[in-house]
Scaffold this motif. Structure first.
Motif, PDB file in Angstrom:
ATOM      1  N   LYS A 195       0.858  -1.162   0.026  1.00 26.16           N
ATOM      2  CA  LYS A 195      -0.116  -0.063   0.026  1.00 26.16           C
ATOM      3  C   LYS A 195       0.788   1.228   0.055  1.00 26.16           C
ATOM      4  N   GLY A 196       0.664   2.107  -0.887  1.00 28.40           N
ATOM      5  CA  GLY A 196       1.183   3.280  -0.850  1.00 28.40           C
ATOM      6  C   GLY A 196       2.131   3.564  -2.185  1.00 28.40           C
ATOM      7  N   GLU A 197       3.040   4.536  -2.283  1.00 28.98           N
ATOM      8  CA  GLU A 197       3.981   4.543  -3.479  1.00 28.98           C
ATOM      9  C   GLU A 197       4.980   3.346  -3.346  1.00 28.98           C
ATOM     10  N   ILE A 198       5.392   3.009  -4.777  1.00 28.43           N
ATOM     11  CA  ILE A 198       5.960   1.920  -5.093  1.00 28.43           C
ATOM     12  C   ILE A 198       7.230   2.225  -5.797  1.00 28.43           C
ATOM     13  N   ALA A 199       8.304   1.504  -5.561  1.00 27.73           N
ATOM     14  CA  ALA A 199       9.768   1.822  -6.273  1.00 27.73           C
ATOM     15  C   ALA A 199      10.200   0.283  -6.157  1.00 27.73           C
ATOM     16  N   PHE A 200      10.984  -0.086  -7.168  1.00 27.42           N
ATOM     17  CA  PHE A 200      11.838  -1.388  -7.413  1.00 27.42           C
ATOM     18  C   PHE A 200      13.234  -1.023  -7.779  1.00 27.42           C
ATOM     19  N   VAL A 201      14.089  -1.541  -7.144  1.00 27.07           N
ATOM     20  CA  VAL A 201      15.413  -1.508  -7.067  1.00 27.07           C
ATOM     21  C   VAL A 201      15.802  -2.854  -7.651  1.00 27.07           C
ATOM     22  N   VAL A 202      16.626  -2.996  -8.854  1.00 24.89           N
ATOM     23  CA  VAL A 202      17.080  -4.307  -9.347  1.00 24.89           C
ATOM     24  C   VAL A 202      18.517  -4.405  -8.727  1.00 24.89           C
ATOM     25  N   VAL A 203      18.455  -5.347  -7.865  1.00 28.34           N
ATOM     26  CA  VAL A 203      19.813  -6.107  -7.417  1.00 28.34           C
ATOM     27  C   VAL A 203      20.647  -6.967  -8.331  1.00 28.34           C
ATOM     28  N   LYS A 204      19.961  -7.694  -9.005  1.00 33.57           N
ATOM     29  CA  LYS A 204      20.575  -8.693 -10.238  1.00 33.57           C
ATOM     30  C   LYS A 204      19.625  -9.025 -11.114  1.00 33.57           C
ATOM     31  N   GLY A 205      19.731  -9.380 -12.264  1.00 33.16           N
ATOM     32  CA  GLY A 205      18.902  -9.571 -13.352  1.00 33.16           C
ATOM     33  C   GLY A 205      18.114  -8.495 -13.948  1.00 33.16           C
ATOM     34  N   ALA A 206      16.954  -8.509 -13.930  1.00 33.33           N
ATOM     35  CA  ALA A 206      16.198  -7.467 -15.080  1.00 33.33           C
ATOM     36  C   ALA A 206      14.734  -7.427 -14.644  1.00 33.33           C
ATOM     37  N   ILE A 207      14.026  -6.516 -14.498  1.00 37.08           N
ATOM     38  CA  ILE A 207      12.674  -6.207 -14.716  1.00 37.08           C
ATOM     39  C   ILE A 207      12.476  -6.102 -16.150  1.00 37.08           C
ATOM     40  N   LEU A 208      11.489  -6.731 -16.964  1.00 34.63           N
ATOM     41  CA  LEU A 208      11.117  -6.744 -18.184  1.00 34.63           C
ATOM     42  C   LEU A 208       9.813  -5.816 -18.287  1.00 34.63           C
ATOM     43  N   ASN A 209      10.130  -4.657 -18.523  1.00 31.01           N
ATOM     44  CA  ASN A 209       9.087  -3.594 -18.760  1.00 31.01           C
ATOM     45  C   ASN A 209       8.804  -3.182 -20.086  1.00 31.01           C
ATOM     46  N   GLU A 210       7.654  -3.835 -20.780  1.00 30.36           N
ATOM     47  CA  GLU A 210       7.368  -3.612 -22.023  1.00 30.36           C
ATOM     48  C   GLU A 210       8.430  -3.812 -23.137  1.00 30.36           C
ATOM     49  N   GLU A 211       9.078  -2.891 -23.768  1.00 27.89           N
ATOM     50  CA  GLU A 211      10.112  -3.220 -24.863  1.00 27.89           C
ATOM     51  C   GLU A 211      11.335  -2.937 -24.168  1.00 27.89           C
ATOM     52  N   GLN A 212      11.506  -2.754 -22.880  1.00 27.55           N
ATOM     53  CA  GLN A 212      12.707  -2.326 -22.126  1.00 27.55           C
ATOM     54  C   GLN A 212      13.079  -3.251 -21.079  1.00 27.55           C
ATOM     55  N   ASP A 233      12.724 -11.172 -14.760  1.00 31.10           N
ATOM     56  CA  ASP A 233      13.497 -12.131 -15.628  1.00 31.10           C
ATOM     57  C   ASP A 233      13.914 -13.167 -14.752  1.00 31.10           C
ATOM     58  N   ALA A 234      14.312 -14.384 -15.238  1.00 34.81           N
ATOM     59  CA  ALA A 234      14.798 -15.461 -14.585  1.00 34.81           C
ATOM     60  C   ALA A 234      16.120 -15.154 -13.772  1.00 34.81           C
ATOM     61  N   ASN A 235      16.307 -15.612 -12.392  1.00 33.75           N
ATOM     62  CA  ASN A 235      17.613 -15.334 -11.628  1.00 33.75           C
ATOM     63  C   ASN A 235      17.469 -13.787 -11.374  1.00 33.75           C
ATOM     64  N   SER A 236      16.444 -13.246 -11.136  1.00 38.18           N
ATOM     65  CA  SER A 236      16.362 -11.737 -10.784  1.00 38.18           C
ATOM     66  C   SER A 236      16.159 -11.581  -9.377  1.00 38.18           C
ATOM     67  N   GLN A 237      16.648 -10.471  -8.784  1.00 40.20           N
ATOM     68  CA  GLN A 237      16.406  -9.998  -7.365  1.00 40.20           C
ATOM     69  C   GLN A 237      16.337  -8.710  -7.279  1.00 40.20           C
ATOM     70  N   ILE A 238      15.074  -8.268  -6.663  1.00 35.42           N
ATOM     71  CA  ILE A 238      14.822  -6.843  -6.678  1.00 35.42           C
ATOM     72  C   ILE A 238      14.485  -6.570  -5.147  1.00 35.42           C
ATOM     73  N   LEU A 239      14.478  -5.291  -4.928  1.00 34.97           N
ATOM     74  CA  LEU A 239      13.993  -4.754  -3.634  1.00 34.97           C
ATOM     75  C   LEU A 239      13.067  -3.686  -3.799  1.00 34.97           C
ATOM     76  N   LEU A 240      11.898  -4.249  -2.990  1.00 33.02           N
ATOM     77  CA  LEU A 240      10.446  -3.213  -3.504  1.00 33.02           C
ATOM     78  C   LEU A 240      10.306  -2.408  -2.174  1.00 33.02           C
ATOM     79  N   PHE A 241      10.147  -1.211  -2.343  1.00 31.61           N
ATOM     80  CA  PHE A 241      10.054  -0.387  -1.190  1.00 31.61           C
ATOM     81  C   PHE A 241       8.952   0.821  -1.357  1.00 31.61           C
ATOM     82  N   GLY A 242       8.638   1.308  -0.315  1.00 32.35           N
ATOM     83  CA  GLY A 242       7.594   2.444  -0.518  1.00 32.35           C
ATOM     84  C   GLY A 242       6.801   2.577   0.715  1.00 32.35           C
TER      85      GLY A 242
END
Length: 294
Positions: A195-212, A233-242
């Motif tokens: 709940k609230g504002e959201i940000a995604f920090v990519v630690v390793k791997g990738a977020i697949l966002n449309e064509e990017q 993406d496979a073998n990706s790690q993110i920090l989700l915060f907000g």
């Protein structure tokens, strides 16, 4: 990139033996929820005389959240707290009206052996009514962090409330920080999970966002509170915060955060005059940067 998202690249800084990448704040977005500052520490190779050593320095008006993937940091502060923070642990120092601390490679790790150092240090702004509370330090070992498996996703709720779990670290205003690993390419649906504002920090791997691809060293911020789905993406790690935004604007001056610019100036003068509390047994001192001395 869809126009309801902001993409942020790390700005690299060299701290002697250590590289950091700053993700927040940046020009178009000063905060995400109560999160006001994010430094990505490493990954850096330590050892052979090169260690993590941050001498005594002050804070007001915030809490520092330290979260590591590799290596260890020994935290010492002016409340008398001494704690080694290891991978998966959470160190949470609340500065309130004023605290000083040091961060160093623990003595037992200074053997000459090479090791990797990697993690994040995050500043969380305090609500106005909490800005002048007494400083304290809280520590949460990795074993206390709530964890769940959801298909291909391993989810750790580091702080706040998310994915139906409550972390022991709740902070001082509604927030969340979640460590997520995807073993296979997976769509992450956030509807009703945070709940609230959201940000995604990519630690390793990738977020697949449309064509990017949004890759390691980048941060994706939703401009709306209802960004419900991303693909990892496979073998990706993110920090989700907000979380929920604080009602008042926050200002930053060096290591200080406040809703009041006058309070920041007082903190600067107090540090110059060496009137902050000190870390017991430590005589080191990081001076105010030249650009801020006037």
């Amino acid at each position: 990139m869809a126009n309801n998202k902001l993409l942020v690249n790390e700005r690299q800084a060299d701290l002697g033996n250590f590289m950091v990448g700053r993700l927040l704040p940046f020009r178009k977005k000063r905060q995400v929820g109560p999160f006001t500052f994010i430094d990505h520490m490493g990954p850096s190779t330590m050892g052979n005389g090169a260690y993590f050593d941050v001498d005594q320095h002050p804070h007001i008006g915030l809490s520092t959240l330290t979260y590591l993937f590799e290596g260890e940091i020994e935290h010492r502060d002016s409340t008398g707290s001494v704690q080694v923070i290891s991978p998966g642990d959470v160190g949470f120092m609340t500065s309130g009206k004023g605290v000083t601390h040091t961060e160093r490679t623990p003595k037992q790790n200074r053997t000459g052996e090479v090791f990797l150092m990697h993690g994040y240090q995050i500043w969380v702004a305090l609500p106005v009514e909490k800005e002048e509370i007494n400083p304290r330090f809280d520590y949460y070992p990795s074993s206390d962090i709530p964890k769940l498996i959801d298909g291909n996703l391993t989810i750790k709720v580091v702080a706040g409330n998310a994915f139906g779990k409550s972390a022991p670290l709740q902070g001082y205003s509604p927030l969340f920080m979640v460590d997520i690993f995807a073993s296979e390419q997976t769509t992450l649906n956030l509807r009703g999970k945070v709940k609230g504002e959201i940000a995604f920090v990519v630690v390793k791997g990738a977020i697949l966002n449309e064509e990017q691809k949004v890759e390691a060293g980048q941060m994706l911020i939703s401009k709306t509170d209802d960004e419900c789905e991303i693909c990892l993406d496979a073998n990706s790690q993110i920090l989700l915060f907000g979380g929920e935004t604080l009602p008042e604007e926050r200002f930053l001056l060096w290591n200080f955060v406040s809703h009041s610019k006058e309070r920041l100036e007082k903190a600067k003068q107090d540090w110059k005059n060496k009137s902050f509390p000190e870390v017991p047994g430590d005589e080191t001192y990081i001076p105010i940067p030249e650009i801020l001395k006037k």
